[in-house]
Scaffold this active site. Structure first.
Site, PDB file in Angstrom:
ATOM      1  N   HIS A   1      53.996 -45.238 -55.023  1.00 32.79           N
ATOM      2  CA  HIS A   1      53.684 -44.885 -56.413  1.00 32.79           C
ATOM      3  C   HIS A   1      54.578 -43.767 -56.927  1.00 32.79           C
ATOM      4  CE1 HIS A   1      51.605 -41.129 -55.278  1.00 32.79           C
ATOM      5  NE2 HIS A   1      51.175 -41.809 -54.226  1.00 32.79           N
ATOM      6  N   ASP A   2      54.930 -43.874 -58.190  1.00 31.67           N
ATOM      7  CA  ASP A   2      55.661 -42.842 -58.937  1.00 31.67           C
ATOM      8  C   ASP A   2      57.075 -42.599 -58.422  1.00 31.67           C
ATOM      9  OD1 ASP A   2      53.422 -41.844 -60.790  1.00 31.67           O
ATOM     10  OD2 ASP A   2      52.502 -41.658 -58.810  1.00 31.67           O
TER      11      ASP A   2
ATOM     12  N   GLY B   1      55.443 -42.038 -51.831  1.00 26.55           N
ATOM     13  CA  GLY B   1      55.294 -41.717 -53.243  1.00 26.55           C
ATOM     14  C   GLY B   1      56.233 -40.637 -53.718  1.00 26.55           C
TER      15      GLY B   1
END
Length: 269
Positions: free
Chosen positions: A120-121, A138
């Site tokens: 994520h991100d 992440g």
């Protein structure tokens, strides 16, 4: 649009008329698929993923999947935004965003081999290659024209600079500066990515400049701030500017060359 009868495109998904979708693939409501994309079999594209034009997504890939974070709440999900001309091979898994407003962002012309993972991100630039089972935790940033070899594991919040190459089975726990060649159980600098620089069209003058800056920063024994100032003064150029900016903005610190053995000593067997 060419859609196999066994595919599911939910109401509310925006799919360009030139897209093809293979059997047993699912495109959720809220997803957007751009011109000329090829979605093969058993692909799952979650909302609110957005694909640009002419991407190929192979069997079993999942794009915009739930973030692998124990604090994940679907109400906090942020989009996965993908550019153009990317190729996602079998089993690729890319998470949606969760903690940044921009979400997870992928550029254009990237090649993702089987079972690669992006957490994520993350932010990934353009023209990168990720070999089989490479994984980004992440918030990782990968700039442009990088080669990430098989089974590489990149720690969260690390950055990989442009034109860097990371050898297979390497764990990356700190930033890899641009133009570098990194390898080892825990990543260490082992030289410059000379092949990548030549293929990228860097002149001999530019390659010599990069080499000189690396010697100053990593081999001279100078304090980092002093070495960077000297590099900018003695070896001005865009490559120097890029290296200086990357190093000065590092939050996790940089990987370094492995310590040289003392003169007259030998390693143990």
């Amino acid at each position: 649009m060419s859609v196999h009868p066994a595919a599911i495109i939910e109401d509310g998904a925006l799919v360009h008329e030139t897209v093809s979708v293979g059997p047993w693939s699912i495109i959720e409501a809220g997803a957007e698929i751009g011109e000329g994309c090829r979605i093969e079999s058993c692909v799952r594209i979650f909302a609110p993923t957005r694909l640009g034009a002419f991407n190929r997504v192979c069997h079993g890939a999942t794009l915009g999947a739930e973030a692998q974070d124990l604090s994940f709440d679907p109400a906090r999900a942020r989009p996965l935004v993908i550019g153009d001309h990317n190729h996602f091979k079998e089993g690729v898994n890319i998470s949606c965003g969760i903690k940044s407003a921009e979400g997870t962002r992928i550029g254009s012309h990237n090649y993702w081999m089987a079972y690669t993972h992006v957490g994520h991100d993350c932010v990934v630039g353009d023209h990168n290659i990720f070999a089989n089972t490479a994984g980004l935790a992440g918030h990782v940033e990968v700039q442009d024209h990088c080669f990430i070899s098989g089974a590489v594991a990149v720690h969260q919040f690390c950055r990989i600079g442009s034109y860097a190459m990371v050898g297979g089975l390497t764990g990356v726990a700190q930033d890899v500066p641009p133009f570098a060649l990194a390898d080892g159980h825990r990543a260490r600098l082992v030289g410059l990515n000379v092949v990548g620089l030549r293929r990228g069209g860097f002149t001999q003058e530019a390659r010599n400049r990069i080499k000189a800056v690396y010697r100053l920063v990593f081999r001279s024994g100078l304090r980092q701030a002093e070495a960077l100032l000297q590099a900018a003064t003695e070896h001005p150029g865009p490559e120097t500017d890029q290296l200086v900016q990357f190093i000065q903005s590092s939050r996790r610190g940089l990987i370094s060359f492995a310590a040289r053995p003392a003169a007259g000593t030998r390693g143990t067997e």
